[in-house]
Design an enzyme around this catalytic site. Structure first.
Site, PDB file in Angstrom:
ATOM      1  N   LYS A 175       0.817  -1.191   0.000  1.00  0.00           N
ATOM      2  CA  LYS A 175       0.000   0.000   0.000  1.00  0.00           C
ATOM      3  C   LYS A 175       0.868   1.265   0.000  1.00  0.00           C
ATOM      4  O   LYS A 175       0.393   2.350  -0.311  1.00  0.00           O
ATOM      5  CB  LYS A 175      -0.878   0.026   1.279  1.00  0.00           C
ATOM      6  CG  LYS A 175      -1.803  -1.153   1.368  1.00  0.00           C
ATOM      7  CD  LYS A 175      -2.461  -1.208   2.736  1.00  0.00           C
ATOM      8  CE  LYS A 175      -3.337  -2.447   2.803  1.00  0.00           C
ATOM      9  NZ  LYS A 175      -3.356  -3.002   4.167  1.00  0.00           N
ATOM     10  N   GLU A 212       7.369   2.629  -6.232  1.00  0.00           N
ATOM     11  CA  GLU A 212       7.499   2.092  -4.881  1.00  0.00           C
ATOM     12  C   GLU A 212       7.764   3.232  -3.906  1.00  0.00           C
ATOM     13  O   GLU A 212       8.273   4.282  -4.293  1.00  0.00           O
ATOM     14  CB  GLU A 212       8.636   1.046  -4.887  1.00  0.00           C
ATOM     15  CG  GLU A 212       9.011   0.437  -3.563  1.00  0.00           C
ATOM     16  CD  GLU A 212       7.910  -0.309  -2.822  1.00  0.00           C
ATOM     17  OE1 GLU A 212       6.809   0.246  -2.663  1.00  0.00           O
ATOM     18  OE2 GLU A 212       8.181  -1.422  -2.336  1.00  0.00           O
ATOM     19  N   ASP A 213       7.415   3.037  -2.652  1.00  0.00           N
ATOM     20  CA  ASP A 213       7.608   4.110  -1.680  1.00  0.00           C
ATOM     21  C   ASP A 213       9.062   4.273  -1.283  1.00  0.00           C
ATOM     22  O   ASP A 213       9.612   5.362  -1.304  1.00  0.00           O
ATOM     23  CB  ASP A 213       6.711   3.910  -0.438  1.00  0.00           C
ATOM     24  CG  ASP A 213       6.876   2.540   0.227  1.00  0.00           C
ATOM     25  OD1 ASP A 213       7.654   1.691  -0.269  1.00  0.00           O
ATOM     26  OD2 ASP A 213       6.212   2.295   1.255  1.00  0.00           O
ATOM     27  N   ASP A 222      14.919  -0.025   0.858  1.00  0.00           N
ATOM     28  CA  ASP A 222      15.644  -0.110   2.120  1.00  0.00           C
ATOM     29  C   ASP A 222      16.739  -1.171   1.936  1.00  0.00           C
ATOM     30  O   ASP A 222      17.777  -0.886   1.342  1.00  0.00           O
ATOM     31  CB  ASP A 222      14.601  -0.462   3.195  1.00  0.00           C
ATOM     32  CG  ASP A 222      15.115  -0.391   4.612  1.00  0.00           C
ATOM     33  OD1 ASP A 222      15.955   0.455   4.906  1.00  0.00           O
ATOM     34  OD2 ASP A 222      14.652  -1.196   5.444  1.00  0.00           O
ATOM     35  N   LYS A 234      17.191   4.486   0.922  1.00  0.00           N
ATOM     36  CA  LYS A 234      18.131   4.466   2.060  1.00  0.00           C
ATOM     37  C   LYS A 234      19.302   3.580   1.652  1.00  0.00           C
ATOM     38  O   LYS A 234      19.338   2.410   2.008  1.00  0.00           O
ATOM     39  CB  LYS A 234      17.469   3.798   3.267  1.00  0.00           C
ATOM     40  CG  LYS A 234      16.474   4.607   4.049  1.00  0.00           C
ATOM     41  CD  LYS A 234      16.087   3.772   5.275  1.00  0.00           C
ATOM     42  CE  LYS A 234      14.811   4.224   5.901  1.00  0.00           C
ATOM     43  NZ  LYS A 234      14.299   3.256   6.885  1.00  0.00           N
ATOM     44  N   PHE A 246      13.866   5.621  10.504  1.00  0.00           N
ATOM     45  CA  PHE A 246      12.557   5.083  10.148  1.00  0.00           C
ATOM     46  C   PHE A 246      11.579   6.230   9.925  1.00  0.00           C
ATOM     47  O   PHE A 246      11.325   7.033  10.819  1.00  0.00           O
ATOM     48  CB  PHE A 246      12.047   4.122  11.224  1.00  0.00           C
ATOM     49  CG  PHE A 246      10.882   3.315  10.735  1.00  0.00           C
ATOM     50  CD1 PHE A 246      11.075   2.211   9.924  1.00  0.00           C
ATOM     51  CD2 PHE A 246       9.578   3.694  11.053  1.00  0.00           C
ATOM     52  CE1 PHE A 246       9.997   1.484   9.433  1.00  0.00           C
ATOM     53  CE2 PHE A 246       8.499   2.975  10.563  1.00  0.00           C
ATOM     54  CZ  PHE A 246       8.705   1.866   9.765  1.00  0.00           C
ATOM     55  N   VAL A 247      11.054   6.304   8.712  1.00  0.00           N
ATOM     56  CA  VAL A 247      10.187   7.427   8.346  1.00  0.00           C
ATOM     57  C   VAL A 247       8.756   6.958   8.055  1.00  0.00           C
ATOM     58  O   VAL A 247       8.531   5.810   7.678  1.00  0.00           O
ATOM     59  CB  VAL A 247      10.739   8.187   7.116  1.00  0.00           C
ATOM     60  CG1 VAL A 247      12.051   8.871   7.446  1.00  0.00           C
ATOM     61  CG2 VAL A 247      10.918   7.257   5.905  1.00  0.00           C
ATOM     62  N   ASP A 249       4.104   3.743   6.346  1.00  0.00           N
ATOM     63  CA  ASP A 249       3.402   3.447   7.593  1.00  0.00           C
ATOM     64  C   ASP A 249       4.315   2.881   8.673  1.00  0.00           C
ATOM     65  O   ASP A 249       5.411   2.395   8.407  1.00  0.00           O
ATOM     66  CB  ASP A 249       2.320   2.402   7.333  1.00  0.00           C
ATOM     67  CG  ASP A 249       2.922   1.001   7.128  1.00  0.00           C
ATOM     68  OD1 ASP A 249       3.765   0.839   6.224  1.00  0.00           O
ATOM     69  OD2 ASP A 249       2.580   0.079   7.897  1.00  0.00           O
ATOM     70  N   ARG A 282       0.040   6.783   7.238  1.00  0.00           N
ATOM     71  CA  ARG A 282       0.138   6.896   5.772  1.00  0.00           C
ATOM     72  C   ARG A 282      -0.440   8.206   5.262  1.00  0.00           C
ATOM     73  O   ARG A 282      -0.045   8.705   4.222  1.00  0.00           O
ATOM     74  CB  ARG A 282      -0.634   5.744   5.102  1.00  0.00           C
ATOM     75  CG  ARG A 282      -0.024   4.373   5.315  1.00  0.00           C
ATOM     76  CD  ARG A 282      -0.648   3.387   4.331  1.00  0.00           C
ATOM     77  NE  ARG A 282      -0.517   2.007   4.737  1.00  0.00           N
ATOM     78  CZ  ARG A 282       0.553   1.247   4.500  1.00  0.00           C
ATOM     79  NH1 ARG A 282       1.583   1.757   3.877  1.00  0.00           N
ATOM     80  NH2 ARG A 282       0.589  -0.010   4.897  1.00  0.00           N
TER      81      ARG A 282
END
Ligand code: IMP
Ligand code: MG
Length: 188
Positions: free
Chosen positions: A50, A106-107, A110, A138, A159-160, A166, A172
């Site tokens: 999501k 994609e968000d 990582d 990242k 961590f964002v 989320d 979100r």
């Protein structure tokens, strides 16, 4: 406008990393770049659910080439903070990507394990081309050899949340990207 909800969420944010304005300007640039790079082509823009939903909706509206929108649901085994990289498709795309130009929205990248697994899986469907467009990267956290073809922002190893990202399903809908206070996740 009722801001109660946002103020309530904002209590858990240590620092705003990327403001709404900064994100808007960069997403516009990405959309323009994609429109140039894919001029005369039709693209299948795939939203990885999501987390990418907010980025996807904004990016699509900054693109001037024809796109078809599609959505993929992915669940990766791991905890709320870190993926194991073993991904399971919970919702597949509706359209075939064979011989199509695919852009994966994609968000965040990582460890890179999720996207490396996903691109391997989608390559088997023989798209004409496939590229990754990530809002955030990242690079310090990378555990495999993969880099996004398009990237909105390089960010530090924090961590964002917000703008689609989320923690345990929450935050979100924050309009900016912020660093989550460590006590929010270490308290549990
Ligand atoms: P990767 O497989 O380690 O690259 O992880 C990618 C996924 O982990 C992303 O799609 C996010 O769902 C999640 N993720 C990684 N870092 C963060 C973060 O800082 N905030 C929220 N989610 C994150
Ligand atoms: Mg997530």
């Amino acid at each position: 406008m009722n801001d109660w909800g946002k103020d309530f969420m904002a209590q858990d944010i240590a620092e705003v990393l990327l403001s709404e304005e900064v994100i808007r300007a960069r997403v516009k640039e990405l959309g323009e770049q994609l429109s140039r790079d894919y001029a005369g082509k039709e693209v299948v823009l795939v939203c990885i659910l999501k987390g990418a939903c907010v980025f996807f909706a904004d990016l699509a509206r900054q693109m001037t080439v024809h796109i078809k929108m599609d959505f993929m649901g992915i669940s990766s085994y791991g905890d709320a903070m870190k993926t194991s990289g073993i991904v399971r498709i919970t919702k597949d795309m509706d359209t075939s990507i064979t011989d199509r130009h695919v852009i994966i929205a994609e968000d965040i990248m990582d460890s890179g394990l999720t996207l490396s697994h996903l691109t391997r899986l989608l390559s088997a469907r023989n798209p004409a081309s496939m590229r990754i467009c990530c809002l955030l990267d990242k690079p310090e956290r990378r555990e495999c050899d993969i880099t996004p073809d398009y990237c909105g922002f390089l960010i530090p190893n924090k961590f964002v949340v917000g703008y689609g990202l989320d923690y345990e399903g929450r935050y979100r809908n924050l309009p900016y990207v912020g660093v989550l206070k460590p006590e929010v996740y270490s308290d549990r």
